[in-house]
Every structure is written in structure tokens, then in C-alpha cells.
Design a protein around this motif. Structure first.
Motif, PDB file in Angstrom:
ATOM      1  N   ASP A 113      28.072  35.088  36.298  1.00 15.58           N
ATOM      2  CA  ASP A 113      29.171  35.581  37.121  1.00 15.58           C
ATOM      3  C   ASP A 113      28.901  35.263  38.585  1.00 15.58           C
ATOM      4  OD1 ASP A 113      30.481  36.539  34.948  1.00 15.58           O
ATOM      5  OD2 ASP A 113      29.835  38.620  35.196  1.00 15.58           O
ATOM      6  N   ASP A 114      29.889  34.746  39.275  1.00 12.25           N
ATOM      7  CA  ASP A 114      29.772  34.390  40.688  1.00 12.25           C
ATOM      8  C   ASP A 114      31.130  34.618  41.342  1.00 12.25           C
ATOM      9  OD1 ASP A 114      29.633  33.115  43.181  1.00 12.25           O
ATOM     10  OD2 ASP A 114      28.214  31.619  42.457  1.00 12.25           O
ATOM     11  N   PRO A 115      31.323  35.774  41.986  1.00 12.01           N
ATOM     12  CA  PRO A 115      32.632  36.092  42.564  1.00 12.01           C
ATOM     13  C   PRO A 115      33.146  35.034  43.539  1.00 12.01           C
ATOM     14  CG  PRO A 115      31.233  38.029  42.567  1.00 12.01           C
ATOM     15  CD  PRO A 115      30.365  36.879  42.170  1.00 12.01           C
ATOM     16  N   ARG A 116      32.245  34.488  44.366  1.00 12.01           N
ATOM     17  CA  ARG A 116      32.684  33.501  45.354  1.00 12.01           C
ATOM     18  C   ARG A 116      33.212  32.242  44.674  1.00 12.01           C
ATOM     19  NH1 ARG A 116      31.136  29.045  47.952  1.00 12.01           N
ATOM     20  NH2 ARG A 116      29.234  28.874  46.703  1.00 12.01           N
ATOM     21  N   ARG A 117      32.455  31.728  43.701  1.00 11.53           N
ATOM     22  CA  ARG A 117      32.888  30.501  43.036  1.00 11.53           C
ATOM     23  C   ARG A 117      34.096  30.756  42.132  1.00 11.53           C
ATOM     24  NH1 ARG A 117      28.610  27.189  40.160  1.00 11.53           N
ATOM     25  NH2 ARG A 117      30.141  25.554  40.517  1.00 11.53           N
ATOM     26  N   ALA A 118      34.164  31.941  41.556  1.00 16.13           N
ATOM     27  CA  ALA A 118      35.332  32.275  40.747  1.00 16.13           C
ATOM     28  C   ALA A 118      36.583  32.308  41.615  1.00 16.13           C
ATOM     29  CB  ALA A 118      35.129  33.621  40.051  1.00 16.13           C
ATOM     30  N   ALA A 119      36.453  32.866  42.821  1.00 15.64           N
ATOM     31  CA  ALA A 119      37.588  32.899  43.747  1.00 15.64           C
ATOM     32  C   ALA A 119      37.990  31.481  44.149  1.00 15.64           C
ATOM     33  CB  ALA A 119      37.228  33.723  44.985  1.00 15.64           C
ATOM     34  N   LEU A 120      37.001  30.616  44.399  1.00 16.55           N
ATOM     35  CA  LEU A 120      37.294  29.223  44.738  1.00 16.55           C
ATOM     36  C   LEU A 120      38.012  28.526  43.594  1.00 16.55           C
ATOM     37  CD1 LEU A 120      33.968  28.133  46.510  1.00 16.55           C
ATOM     38  CD2 LEU A 120      36.212  28.479  47.585  1.00 16.55           C
ATOM     39  N   ALA A 121      37.588  28.828  42.369  1.00 16.62           N
ATOM     40  CA  ALA A 121      38.226  28.222  41.199  1.00 16.62           C
ATOM     41  C   ALA A 121      39.686  28.648  41.095  1.00 16.62           C
ATOM     42  CB  ALA A 121      37.464  28.599  39.935  1.00 16.62           C
ATOM     43  N   LEU A 122      39.947  29.939  41.316  1.00 17.99           N
ATOM     44  CA  LEU A 122      41.326  30.428  41.262  1.00 17.99           C
ATOM     45  C   LEU A 122      42.162  29.790  42.361  1.00 17.99           C
ATOM     46  CD1 LEU A 122      40.881  34.233  40.490  1.00 17.99           C
ATOM     47  CD2 LEU A 122      41.441  32.387  38.902  1.00 17.99           C
ATOM     48  N   THR A 151      46.310  35.268  33.872  1.00 17.21           N
ATOM     49  CA  THR A 151      45.065  34.927  34.547  1.00 17.21           C
ATOM     50  C   THR A 151      43.964  35.796  33.954  1.00 17.21           C
ATOM     51  OG1 THR A 151      46.194  34.356  36.615  1.00 17.21           O
ATOM     52  CG2 THR A 151      43.846  34.846  36.759  1.00 17.21           C
ATOM     53  N   HIS A 152      42.852  35.168  33.558  1.00 13.25           N
ATOM     54  CA  HIS A 152      41.785  35.899  32.883  1.00 13.25           C
ATOM     55  C   HIS A 152      40.481  35.841  33.681  1.00 13.25           C
ATOM     56  CE1 HIS A 152      43.553  36.891  28.861  1.00 13.25           C
ATOM     57  NE2 HIS A 152      44.435  36.014  29.296  1.00 13.25           N
ATOM     58  N   LEU A 153      39.940  37.026  33.956  1.00 14.14           N
ATOM     59  CA  LEU A 153      38.649  37.159  34.633  1.00 14.14           C
ATOM     60  C   LEU A 153      37.842  38.242  33.922  1.00 14.14           C
ATOM     61  CD1 LEU A 153      39.613  37.219  38.431  1.00 14.14           C
ATOM     62  CD2 LEU A 153      38.277  35.441  37.304  1.00 14.14           C
ATOM     63  N   PRO A 154      36.514  38.122  33.886  1.00 18.12           N
ATOM     64  CA  PRO A 154      35.707  39.222  33.351  1.00 18.12           C
ATOM     65  C   PRO A 154      35.915  40.470  34.213  1.00 18.12           C
ATOM     66  CG  PRO A 154      34.406  37.209  33.536  1.00 18.12           C
ATOM     67  CD  PRO A 154      35.690  36.961  34.258  1.00 18.12           C
ATOM     68  N   PRO A 155      36.063  41.655  33.623  1.00 14.20           N
ATOM     69  CA  PRO A 155      36.271  42.879  34.405  1.00 14.20           C
ATOM     70  C   PRO A 155      35.234  43.086  35.504  1.00 14.20           C
ATOM     71  CG  PRO A 155      36.626  43.313  32.083  1.00 14.20           C
ATOM     72  CD  PRO A 155      36.090  41.916  32.164  1.00 14.20           C
ATOM     73  N   ALA A 156      33.982  42.711  35.246  1.00 15.03           N
ATOM     74  CA  ALA A 156      32.924  42.917  36.228  1.00 15.03           C
ATOM     75  C   ALA A 156      33.116  42.060  37.478  1.00 15.03           C
ATOM     76  CB  ALA A 156      31.564  42.610  35.604  1.00 15.03           C
ATOM     77  N   LEU A 157      33.957  41.013  37.384  1.00 14.02           N
ATOM     78  CA  LEU A 157      34.173  40.115  38.520  1.00 14.02           C
ATOM     79  C   LEU A 157      35.378  40.494  39.372  1.00 14.02           C
ATOM     80  CD1 LEU A 157      33.551  36.416  37.381  1.00 14.02           C
ATOM     81  CD2 LEU A 157      32.321  37.717  39.089  1.00 14.02           C
ATOM     82  N   LEU A 158      36.235  41.352  38.862  1.00 15.24           N
ATOM     83  CA  LEU A 158      37.518  41.606  39.523  1.00 15.24           C
ATOM     84  C   LEU A 158      37.357  42.060  40.974  1.00 15.24           C
ATOM     85  CD1 LEU A 158      39.676  43.296  36.737  1.00 15.24           C
ATOM     86  CD2 LEU A 158      39.987  41.051  37.775  1.00 15.24           C
ATOM     87  N   THR A 159      36.526  43.069  41.190  1.00 21.44           N
ATOM     88  CA  THR A 159      36.357  43.607  42.547  1.00 21.44           C
ATOM     89  C   THR A 159      35.823  42.546  43.494  1.00 21.44           C
ATOM     90  OG1 THR A 159      35.963  45.836  41.699  1.00 21.44           O
ATOM     91  CG2 THR A 159      35.228  45.369  43.947  1.00 21.44           C
ATOM     92  N   GLY A 160      34.790  41.820  43.055  1.00 23.98           N
ATOM     93  CA  GLY A 160      34.206  40.786  43.898  1.00 23.98           C
ATOM     94  C   GLY A 160      35.170  39.658  44.199  1.00 23.98           C
ATOM     95  N   VAL A 161      35.938  39.237  43.215  1.00 27.26           N
ATOM     96  CA  VAL A 161      36.892  38.153  43.423  1.00 27.26           C
ATOM     97  C   VAL A 161      38.001  38.579  44.378  1.00 27.26           C
ATOM     98  CG1 VAL A 161      38.691  36.784  42.299  1.00 27.26           C
ATOM     99  CG2 VAL A 161      36.430  36.964  41.261  1.00 27.26           C
ATOM    100  N   LEU A 162      38.508  39.805  44.216  1.00 25.83           N
ATOM    101  CA  LEU A 162      39.538  40.308  45.130  1.00 25.83           C
ATOM    102  C   LEU A 162      39.014  40.367  46.559  1.00 25.83           C
ATOM    103  CD1 LEU A 162      41.162  43.156  42.996  1.00 25.83           C
ATOM    104  CD2 LEU A 162      42.189  40.972  43.652  1.00 25.83           C
ATOM    105  N   ARG A 163      37.762  40.777  46.708  1.00 23.89           N
ATOM    106  CA  ARG A 163      37.149  40.825  48.041  1.00 23.89           C
ATOM    107  C   ARG A 163      37.071  39.421  48.643  1.00 23.89           C
ATOM    108  NH1 ARG A 163      32.408  42.520  46.681  1.00 23.89           N
ATOM    109  NH2 ARG A 163      33.008  44.725  46.625  1.00 23.89           N
ATOM    110  N   GLU A 164      36.652  38.461  47.824  1.00 23.97           N
ATOM    111  CA  GLU A 164      36.539  37.079  48.302  1.00 23.97           C
ATOM    112  C   GLU A 164      37.909  36.512  48.684  1.00 23.97           C
ATOM    113  OE1 GLU A 164      33.949  35.144  48.851  1.00 23.97           O
ATOM    114  OE2 GLU A 164      32.401  36.543  48.163  1.00 23.97           O
ATOM    115  N   LEU A 165      38.919  36.786  47.860  1.00 24.97           N
ATOM    116  CA  LEU A 165      40.257  36.267  48.140  1.00 24.97           C
ATOM    117  C   LEU A 165      40.834  36.893  49.405  1.00 24.97           C
ATOM    118  CD1 LEU A 165      41.779  36.148  44.543  1.00 24.97           C
ATOM    119  CD2 LEU A 165      41.004  34.222  45.939  1.00 24.97           C
ATOM    120  N   THR A 166      40.565  38.191  49.609  1.00 20.48           N
ATOM    121  CA  THR A 166      41.041  38.869  50.819  1.00 20.48           C
ATOM    122  C   THR A 166      40.378  38.284  52.049  1.00 20.48           C
ATOM    123  OG1 THR A 166      41.425  40.927  49.608  1.00 20.48           O
ATOM    124  CG2 THR A 166      41.229  41.085  52.004  1.00 20.48           C
TER     125      THR A 166
END
Length: 260
Positions: A113-122, A151-166
Motif C-alpha cells: 500500500d502506498d497512498p501517494r502512488r495510489a493517488a498518482l495512479a488515480l 473506483t476501487h481502493l483498499p479501505p486502509a488506503l482511503l484516508t491517505g489517498v484522500l489526503r494526498e489528493l487534497t
């Protein structure tokens, strides 16, 4: 039965072959595999030309990051190699597919899991981020879900990805404000910088003297609050500024020209 056409893209051959073989056992899934970004793009182009486009692309997040692992290829699902075309990383491939074939849904497969890279992917256009060690049933749920525009993300990544996108949106807003402070000519010079053109090349394409181009570049750096061309290009990309559109002869297309 409506069949789902899936392309697995991973340069770890054993993983790609195993996953492709498992998916091929599903009655409603047709699957192919590619061992590199360039090979995947060729597969996509060929399928589109033949009128049988892929529906979903499963892309390794670390594509190009490790060597091929030798193994026996299953004859039913051969892995197409990249040849001499060079490397294309996973997120760049997602962006390219989104631009060239927007109807194809992409899902990134990651070892961790990598919130930053997941956000970049989205942001690049991916519809999902899935762990490589997830179950086959989970992956099939994601594949079918993205075809319904989910759109599918692991639940554990949601908070981190939202933070990165914001945070990314905040940086983009500031970057857009700085770019808007440039004159039309300075924005044109910036787009040349984004295209990787040096001072001499910019001068030739804008029909300006190298000295004038140097002044414009200095003004661009000053207004953007950066100290290097690389930093200016990074800021420009955050603001959505693309490279200058060059004509066939290497000149800027007429609609891109502006007065000095």
C-alpha cells in the motif's frame, strides 16, 4: 455470454503468467499478457485495429522496476516482450492508455500500500488499486466493478489517498495562480521548457534572439518563484501546462504564436 477482455501487464513473468492463467479459467474472461509497457501498447493498438478492444488493463505498479524472472510460459497465455523500445513505468502507462484509449479501464496491482502512488495512479486515470496478494475473487470483483465505472481502493488506503489528493489540489491551485501571472509570451516560453527545449531551440521556434529568450526564461523563473528549469517544469505540470505544440518542420503551429 458477454466476455471481458483483460490484458495483464507485468515484467515479472511468473506472476503475469500465473495471474493470466487463473483469469483465463473464468468462463466470461478472455486474457492476454504483456511483459512491458511498450508491448502492452502494441497489444492495445493491435486489438483496437482488429475491432476487439480490451476492456480492462491490469498494470504492475512497479513496471520496469525489476528484471524478468525466467520460467516456462504457458502456451495458452504467452507473454509479449517489450523488445528494444525501452521502459514505460506503470503510472505512465496508465496515463497513456487513458489518453489514447479512454474506454479501457485500468487497475494497478501493487505489492504494498502506498497512498501517494495510489493517488498518482488515480490522477493518471486508474480506476482501482489492488494488492497483488488479494484473492482471485476479490480481483474479479474489482474487474467487474470498474466496468460499471466504480473506483476501487483498499479501505486502509482511503484516508491517505484522500489526503494526498487534497494536498495535490492545493498545490495545483497555487501553481495555476502563479502560471496565470505570466504574460502570453512567457507562458509560451514555459510550454517550450516543458517540451524540453533549450534556449537556442526556443529562440529558433519563437523567432526570437537567444538574449530575448534568456530574459523571458529569467522572468518565468522569477514569477514562478523557482530557481531552475526543472522546478519550473514541475510546477507547470502541476498547473496542467502541457508541452508546446510543434509543427512538422519543428516550428510552433500558427495558433501557438504570439507577439513578443
Amino acid at each position: 455470454m458477454v466476455r471481458i477482455r483483460v490484458l495483464v501487464v507485468d515484467d515479472h513473468r511468473i506472476f503475469a503468467e500465473s495471474l493470466a492463467a487463473a483469469l483465463a479459467a473464468e468462463p466470461d474472461v478472455d486474457v492476454s499478457a504483456a511483459g512491458s509497457g511498450p508491448a502492452a501498447l502494441r497489444c492495445l493498438d493491435r486489438a483496437a485495429a482488429e475491432g476487439r478492444k480490451f476492456d480492462v488493463l491490469l498494470v504492475d505498479a512497479d513496471l520496469g522496476g525489476h528484471a524478468h524472472v525466467p520460467g516456462v510460459r504457458p502456451a495458452a497465455v504467452p507473454v509479449s516482450d517489450g523488445g528494444e523500445d525501452g521502459l514505460v513505468d506503470g503510472i505512465s502507462l496508465v496515463a497513456g492508455v487513458r489518453s489514447g484509449q479512454p474506454s479501457v479501464r485500468t487497475v494497478v496491482l501493487a505489492e504494498k500500500d502506498d497512498p501517494r502512488r495510489a493517488a498518482l495512479a488515480l490522477q493518471a486515470g486508474a480506476s482501482g488499486w489492488v494488492a497483488k496478494d488479494c484473492s482471485l475473487s476479490r480481483l474479479l470483483t474489482v474487474i467487474r466493478g470498474v466496468l460499471r465505472d466504480e473506483t476501487h481502493l483498499p479501505p486502509a488506503l482511503l484516508t491517505g489517498v484522500l489526503r494526498e489528493l487534497t494536498a495535490a489540489r492545493k498545490h495545483r491551485t497555487e501553481s495555476e495562480r502563479l502560471v496565470e501571472s505570466l504574460t502570453p509570451r512567457e507562458r509560451e516560453v514555459l510550454r517550450c521548457m516543458v517540451a524540453g527545449l533549450g534556449r537556442k531551440a526556443v529562440a529558433e521556434r519563437l523567432f526570437l534572439s537567444p538574449h530575448t529568450v534568456r530574459t523571458h526564461m529569467q522572468n518565468v523563473l522569477g514569477k514562478l518563484g523557482v530557481h531552475s528549469t526543472l522546478a519550473a517544469v514541475a510546477l507547470a505540470r502541476r498547473a496542467g501546462v502541457g508541452p508546446v505544440d510543434l509543427g512538422p518542420a519543428g516550428r510552433i503551429m500558427p495558433e501557438e504564436s504570439s507577439s513578443a
